[in-house]
Design a protein around this motif. Structure first.
Motif, PDB file in Angstrom:
ATOM      1  N   PRO A  85       0.817  -1.217   0.000  1.00  0.00           N
ATOM      2  CA  PRO A  85       0.000   0.000   0.000  1.00  0.00           C
ATOM      3  C   PRO A  85       0.852   1.270   0.000  1.00  0.00           C
ATOM      4  CG  PRO A  85      -0.015  -1.038   2.152  1.00  0.00           C
ATOM      5  CD  PRO A  85       0.689  -1.988   1.235  1.00  0.00           C
ATOM      6  N   THR A 120       0.852   3.411  -3.276  1.00  0.00           N
ATOM      7  CA  THR A 120      -0.201   4.421  -3.462  1.00  0.00           C
ATOM      8  C   THR A 120       0.081   5.632  -2.584  1.00  0.00           C
ATOM      9  OG1 THR A 120      -1.406   2.655  -2.377  1.00  0.00           O
ATOM     10  CG2 THR A 120      -2.473   3.693  -4.280  1.00  0.00           C
ATOM     11  N   TYR A 174       0.603  15.353  -4.135  1.00  0.00           N
ATOM     12  CA  TYR A 174       0.251  16.467  -3.273  1.00  0.00           C
ATOM     13  C   TYR A 174       1.371  17.509  -3.223  1.00  0.00           C
ATOM     14  CZ  TYR A 174      -0.956  19.201   0.740  1.00  0.00           C
ATOM     15  OH  TYR A 174      -1.240  20.251   1.566  1.00  0.00           O
ATOM     16  N   VAL A 231       1.485  19.428  -6.412  1.00  0.00           N
ATOM     17  CA  VAL A 231       0.449  20.466  -6.492  1.00  0.00           C
ATOM     18  C   VAL A 231       0.888  21.702  -5.696  1.00  0.00           C
ATOM     19  CG1 VAL A 231      -1.887  21.048  -5.739  1.00  0.00           C
ATOM     20  CG2 VAL A 231      -1.466  18.916  -6.938  1.00  0.00           C
TER      21      VAL A 231
END
Lengths: 312, 300
Positions: free
Chosen positions: B12, B15, B23, B26
């Motif tokens: 996991p 991801t 993030y 951005v």
């Protein structure tokens, strides 16, 4: 948990960005709409029957306090209306109301003096008060009357010593407002009748408070202030023998005064109209206007247009 | 296919890594867009003075007369450029020795008392709003200069003193860090050779930390260059090159803040103010560039 935190943060950021984009679109849309039809930019939810909505009034800092006080009282009466009052200067107020970003643009000068003729023609003038100004000097200066020519000589630098205008032998220190200031424009137009340059060694200050402080402290200083700023720290001088009093302004004997304007784009409707009516009602004119040192427009026995022509 | 699905399911953190990357990307994009759009905005507004209103670039940079509201408007910004440079450099000249000596005291002479009590006090100066500096300058420094020196009290000297106090924390903090980061061996070697403390500080500590000190000073000048409010209150704002340090003059920032609100967007006067902002921004870039160069030198 962490993952969700990051995800939600991302979402929030994305939403904020999207909201920003939307806002910009709205403003652009409003502005173009206003330009095309010349209609006032009200919020669309507003209806004429009941008073609600938000009003943005922006511009001149000179009447900001008056508008804020009146807005507070108006909002206490009509809870559905929210009025926001911002400063920024007369130029900002006129630009924003002309572009539809604000509902009301507060201004010291007439719109014709700041905007080009086509834009100014779209704006509707609401004269809410009259402000009068007096030339003030440091209390140590013995001169108490100045003619128009003497003032011109002082503010253009032809006379630099008080003894040349009937005072003691002391250097004249000019304390001015910036060239773009509405107060200065009024003073130059009606006291001097001409524009002046910023002279070498002259002081330009942004606010009337600072001008008053410097005039009261600096030996040989001369400046000009609105009547509401006068007290015993500075000494007002007569203009052509006429004292700067409310009565002399109202009769037209004392010429250094100007209107305070609240401009709307097109005829106001709804809450904006109600607020402007309230500004001109006796409740504001005979209370807040007088209290803050302005002269109510109703008291004026003379009228003046944008070109400066006086009519009885 | 099934195999790769298993692998994704089993890890996991892949991801997680992707989300983290996206993030932060951005965030950096947000910064880049903000900065570049600001540069674009100021540049497009500032350049329209020359492109739309037809003002000569040379006239703006070297002209001595600023009279934008006259019938024949004049846009000579040299007095503002002169005012900005003279106040901020004079401020650095006042603040640099003070900052360096304060740093020496805090690091070399009384480290415990200095770092525990003095440094927070000096850093406190950085947190005082500039309007407070301006008002103190107007109420204390200007009257003092007016009574002590010939002239109006207002002017470059008053502006420089106010700015010197404002940039003192920047210079002191960077000087302190530079001194503290100095390898102990250098000083010990100097002492071992029989140098006094004064000799060590003046011959070893000062020369080796000089590039870092310079970084602090240039940062201080950059801060002083961009300060508007405090300077505007004490400088007098006459658009002329003054004859003395105690005569009213103007800086780029004070000219902008004084008139920006009273001019309408798109007018020549307004555009000319944006040109001043453009000059200011370009100067900031130059300062950042100088700081970068100094940092590279100090690493060697």
């Amino acid at each position: 948990m962490k993952k969700w935190l990051i995800l939600s943060l991302t979402l929030m950021l994305a939403l904020t960005l999207a909201a920003c984009g939307n806002n910009n679109n709205n403003t652009a849309g409003n502005a173009s709409n206003g330009g095309a039809s010349g209609s006032p930019s009200e919020s669309p939810s507003e209806s004429a029957s009941e008073l609600s909505g938000s009003i943005l009034a922006t511009g001149s800092t000179a009447i900001q306090k008056l508008v804020e006080q009146a807005a507070q009282k108006f909002m206490d009466k009509h809870s559905g209306v929210s009025i926001q009052v911002q400063g920024g200067g007369s130029g900002t107020g006129l630009t924003q109301v002309s572009e539809g970003q604000a509902d009301i643009g507060n201004s010291d000068p007439f719109a014709e003096e700041k905007l080009d003729a086509a834009k100014a023609a779209e704006l509707v003038d609401h004269q809410v008060a009259v402000v009068a100004m007096a030339a003030v000097v440091n209390p140590d200066v013995t001169v108490d009357n100045l003619t128009k020519q003497q003032l011109i000589d002082i503010f253009t630098g032809k006379v630099t010593n008080w003894k040349d205008v009937g005072g003691a032998d002391a250097r004249i220190q000019i304390i001015n407002r910036p060239a773009s200031s509405g107060t200065r424009a009024t003073f130059e137009k009606f006291a001097l009748g001409q524009k002046t340059e910023d002279l070498q060694g002259s002081i330009q200050e942004d606010s009337s408070g600072t001008v008053k402080k410097l005039v009261s402290e600096t030996p040989g200083a001369i400046g000009y202030l609105a009547l509401s700023y006068l007290d015993d720290k500075v000494k007002p001088v007569k203009y052509e023998g006429v004292e700067a009093t409310e009565d002399n302004v109202a009769t037209g004997a004392y010429p250094i005064w100007a209107y305070e304007h609240m401009y709307t784009k097109g005829e106001p409707t709804g809450a904006v109209k109600a607020f402007l009516d309230y500004m001109l009602s006796d409740e504001v004119q005979h209370a807040d206007v007088v209290e803050l040192g302005y002269i109510p427009t109703g008291k004026m026995q003379v009228k003046r247009d944008a070109q400066g022509n006086l009519t009885k | 296919m099934a195999k790769s699905y298993d692998r994704l399911e089993g890890k996991p953190h892949l991801t997680e890594e992707w989300v983290g990357k996206a993030y932060t990307f951005v965030c950096i994009m947000f910064l880049v867009i903000t900065i570049s759009s600001m540069v674009y905005f100021v540049a497009s507004k500032g350049l329209s003075t020359f492109l739309v209103n037809g003002v000569n670039v040379g006239d703006l940079l070297t002209g001595l007369k600023w009279n934008p509201e006259a019938d024949i408007p004049l846009f000579g910004a040299l007095p503002f450029i002169f005012g900005s440079f003279s106040t901020s450099i004079l401020a650095a000249i006042i603040a640099a020795p003070l900052g360096f000596c304060a740093a020496v005291f805090m690091v070399e002479i009384a480290p415990k008392f200095g770092r525990k009590y003095m440094q927070p006090v000096i850093e406190l100066l950085a947190g005082i709003p500039s309007v407070v500096y301006g008002f103190v300058g107007l109420s204390v420094i200007v009257p003092f200069f007016r009574d002590t020196f010939p002239g109006q009290g207002i002017g470059i000297a008053a502006g420089a003193v106010v700015l010197a106090v404002m940039i003192l924390p920047t210079i002191t903090t960077i000087a302190t860090d530079a001194l503290a980061a100095l390898p102990a061996g250098l000083k010990e070697g100097s002492y071992a050779l029989g140098s006094t403390r004064y000799q060590t500080i003046s011959r070893i500590v000062l020369p080796t930390t000089l590039p870092a000190q310079m970084t602090g000073i240039v940062l201080g000048i950059a801060r002083a260059f961009g300060e508007a409010l405090a300077v505007q209150m004490v400088i007098g704002n006459a658009p002329h090159i003054p004859h003395s340090l105690f005569e009213s003059t103007s800086t780029l920032t004070s000219a902008i803040t004084l008139s920006m609100g009273n001019t309408s967007m798109g007018s020549v006067h307004n555009n000319a103010l944006w040109s001043l902002a453009l000059i200011l921004m370009l100067m900031t870039f130059v300062f950042v560039f100088i700081i970068r160069m100094l940092e590279r030198r100090s690493k060697l």
